[in-house]
Scaffold this motif. Sequence first.
Motif, short mmCIF file in Angstrom:
data_model
loop_
_atom_site.label_atom_id
_atom_site.label_comp_id
_atom_site.label_asym_id
_atom_site.label_seq_id
_atom_site.Cartn_x
_atom_site.Cartn_y
_atom_site.Cartn_z
N ASP A 13 7.63 7.89 2.89
CA ASP A 13 9.03 8.06 3.24
C ASP A 13 9.17 7.63 4.70
OD1 ASP A 13 11.56 8.88 3.92
OD2 ASP A 13 11.39 10.89 3.05
N VAL A 14 9.61 6.40 4.90
CA VAL A 14 9.65 5.83 6.25
C VAL A 14 10.55 6.64 7.17
CG1 VAL A 14 10.31 3.78 7.58
CG2 VAL A 14 9.12 3.52 5.40
N THR A 15 11.62 7.21 6.64
CA THR A 15 12.55 7.96 7.47
C THR A 15 11.94 9.22 8.04
OG1 THR A 15 13.45 9.18 5.56
CG2 THR A 15 14.48 7.07 6.12
N ARG A 16 10.86 9.72 7.41
CA ARG A 16 10.18 10.92 7.90
C ARG A 16 8.89 10.62 8.64
NH1 ARG A 16 8.53 15.00 3.65
NH2 ARG A 16 7.65 15.84 5.57
N ALA A 17 8.46 9.37 8.65
CA ALA A 17 7.12 9.05 9.14
C ALA A 17 6.97 9.25 10.64
CB ALA A 17 6.75 7.62 8.76
N GLY A 18 8.06 9.18 11.40
CA GLY A 18 7.99 9.38 12.83
C GLY A 18 7.61 8.16 13.64
N LEU A 19 7.61 6.99 13.00
CA LEU A 19 7.28 5.77 13.73
C LEU A 19 8.41 5.38 14.67
CD1 LEU A 19 5.79 3.81 10.71
CD2 LEU A 19 4.50 4.71 12.65
N ASP A 20 8.06 4.73 15.75
CA ASP A 20 9.04 4.33 16.77
C ASP A 20 10.00 3.30 16.18
OD1 ASP A 20 10.48 3.54 18.94
OD2 ASP A 20 8.75 2.92 20.15
N PRO A 21 11.27 3.62 16.05
CA PRO A 21 12.22 2.66 15.45
C PRO A 21 12.45 1.44 16.35
CG PRO A 21 13.40 4.56 16.33
CD PRO A 21 11.93 4.89 16.42
N ARG A 22 12.02 1.52 17.61
CA ARG A 22 12.21 0.39 18.54
C ARG A 22 10.99 -0.53 18.57
NH1 ARG A 22 13.28 4.02 23.65
NH2 ARG A 22 11.48 5.00 22.62
N TRP A 23 10.00 -0.25 17.70
CA TRP A 23 8.77 -1.04 17.70
C TRP A 23 9.08 -2.50 17.47
CZ3 TRP A 23 5.66 -3.70 13.94
CH2 TRP A 23 4.33 -3.91 14.32
N ALA A 24 8.58 -3.37 18.35
CA ALA A 24 8.88 -4.80 18.26
C ALA A 24 7.65 -5.65 17.97
CB ALA A 24 9.54 -5.26 19.55
N GLY A 25 6.52 -5.00 17.69
CA GLY A 25 5.31 -5.75 17.39
C GLY A 25 4.11 -5.13 18.05
N PRO A 26 2.91 -5.59 17.70
CA PRO A 26 1.68 -5.00 18.23
C PRO A 26 1.51 -5.26 19.72
CG PRO A 26 1.20 -6.96 16.95
CD PRO A 26 2.65 -6.69 16.77
N ASP A 27 0.68 -4.40 20.34
CA ASP A 27 0.39 -4.57 21.76
C ASP A 27 -0.96 -5.27 21.93
OD1 ASP A 27 -1.33 -2.61 20.94
OD2 ASP A 27 -0.45 -1.01 22.17
N ARG A 28 -1.47 -5.27 23.14
CA ARG A 28 -2.78 -5.85 23.49
C ARG A 28 -2.86 -7.34 23.14
NH1 ARG A 28 -6.99 -1.05 21.54
NH2 ARG A 28 -5.98 0.65 22.71
N GLY A 29 -1.73 -8.01 23.17
CA GLY A 29 -1.74 -9.45 22.98
C GLY A 29 -1.74 -9.90 21.54
N GLY A 30 -1.84 -8.98 20.57
CA GLY A 30 -1.80 -9.37 19.17
C GLY A 30 -0.37 -9.69 18.74
N ARG A 31 -0.25 -10.34 17.61
CA ARG A 31 1.07 -10.65 17.07
C ARG A 31 1.00 -10.72 15.55
NH1 ARG A 31 -0.66 -16.02 18.38
NH2 ARG A 31 -0.27 -17.49 16.65
N ILE A 32 2.16 -10.60 14.93
CA ILE A 32 2.28 -10.70 13.48
C ILE A 32 3.19 -11.88 13.15
CG2 ILE A 32 3.15 -9.59 11.39
CD1 ILE A 32 2.24 -6.93 12.58
N ASP A 33 2.71 -12.76 12.28
CA ASP A 33 3.47 -13.95 11.88
C ASP A 33 3.67 -13.92 10.37
OD1 ASP A 33 3.34 -15.05 14.49
OD2 ASP A 33 1.31 -15.78 14.07
N LEU A 34 4.86 -14.30 9.93
CA LEU A 34 5.06 -14.56 8.51
C LEU A 34 4.33 -15.84 8.14
CD1 LEU A 34 8.83 -13.64 8.14
CD2 LEU A 34 6.87 -12.36 7.24
N VAL A 35 3.78 -15.88 6.93
CA VAL A 35 2.98 -17.02 6.47
C VAL A 35 3.66 -17.63 5.25
CG1 VAL A 35 0.73 -17.78 5.64
CG2 VAL A 35 0.88 -15.91 7.31
#
Length: 417
Positions: free
Chosen positions: A145-167
């Motif tokens: 249940d994403v609404t209860r998970a407590g994840l940061d809704p402002r999350w814009a991607g991974p830190d430490r220089g990593g990134r996520i790309d659609l393939v």
Amino acid sequence: MTMTRSLEVRTITASEFPDWTRALDTGFLRPPVTSDQVLAYRLASTDLDRTWGAFDHGRCVATFRSLAQELTVPGGAVLSADGISNVTVSPTHRRRGLLSRLMAADLAVAKERGDAVATLISAEYPIYGRYGFGPATWTTEWTVDVTRAGLDPRWAGPDRGGRIDLVDIADVPELGAEFHDRFRVLQPGAINRDERWWQRSTGRAPTDLPRTEPFHAAYRSAAGEVEGLVSYTADSVWGDGKQPMNTASVRWLTAVTPAAERALWHFVCSIDWITTVRSGYRAPDDLLPQLLPDPRAARILTQADFLWVRILDTVRALEARSYAGPGALVLEIHDGAGLAGGRFRLDASPAGATCTPTTDAPGLALDVRELGTLYLGDESVARLVALGTVTEERPGAAAVADALFRTPRRPWCPDTF
């Protein structure tokens, strides 16, 4: 009634493949009509020398197929395995020993071919123990249940220089195959993915069934190397108040680093309009629930046995895997099929192991199916002793075996076959 002795068990010919496919679909309760396009595709990717059928007056009434497989064992070694699939008996021919005959024929050939183990994913639990298979990995599926998970809704991607790309889907087979070969040697219980697997995963395989094309995304490290991949689909459900209530269903997610695994789960849980995530089949000790700020937002949907292992060559199998520490153990292995039984002394250490036939008194006595259950390191020997399926012939032998066989993380097989 047709007598059992009139039923012929053998490998099939190309001309018999449509009849074999009809019997397969009948056994799996699928519509027993297949288009010519799908038949041609299946036939082109099927090894007929490993495709068995039982025939009653020329009609196929039972199916059985095996495929060349590679199984990763603790320590990262890869063993040749006889991957068994497509096992059915038509409802008109049950209880006539057809599965026993098909299994005996295939395992004998696999043993002669040099496969150290056989594997399968059991649709029904009670069937395969009598053929020497034991459940060696388990799987768990969560819904979040994403609404209860407590994840940061402002999350814009991974830190430490990593990134996520659609393939793009056309790029997934090449990118994914190279990545999976790096991943699978790190994960005991993982198997190889052949070209047909990638064709099915990316929609290039023809099918007569409804299909939804998945999305794919890759996690790349700061150096640009792919360290994780995810495949998922999403539905379109909106509430009466124009509020999104969509579910993302993960088909598979694999990673070679914890950072990549955490980032990909955060990515899936942060997609706009997604309020629920179904995890797909995961390892029982997956990071997913605990990486959420509120792990109670994840609820277990399924927890069950998954990959079953049948030892065919005890010496090769036990010498191939690694062990947590030094120790010696004498095992009395019972195998009614005569493929892997005997009394063996295992001398193990983190540097390697030797397994040799012996006449020494055994420390543990067990059936080959329990050896399959223990082989990848998921099960406790002491627990099987308590259940009465393993006998401790020498006090303390179960503790020695647990210290040797258990793995820090539970084995996991991400794939069906």
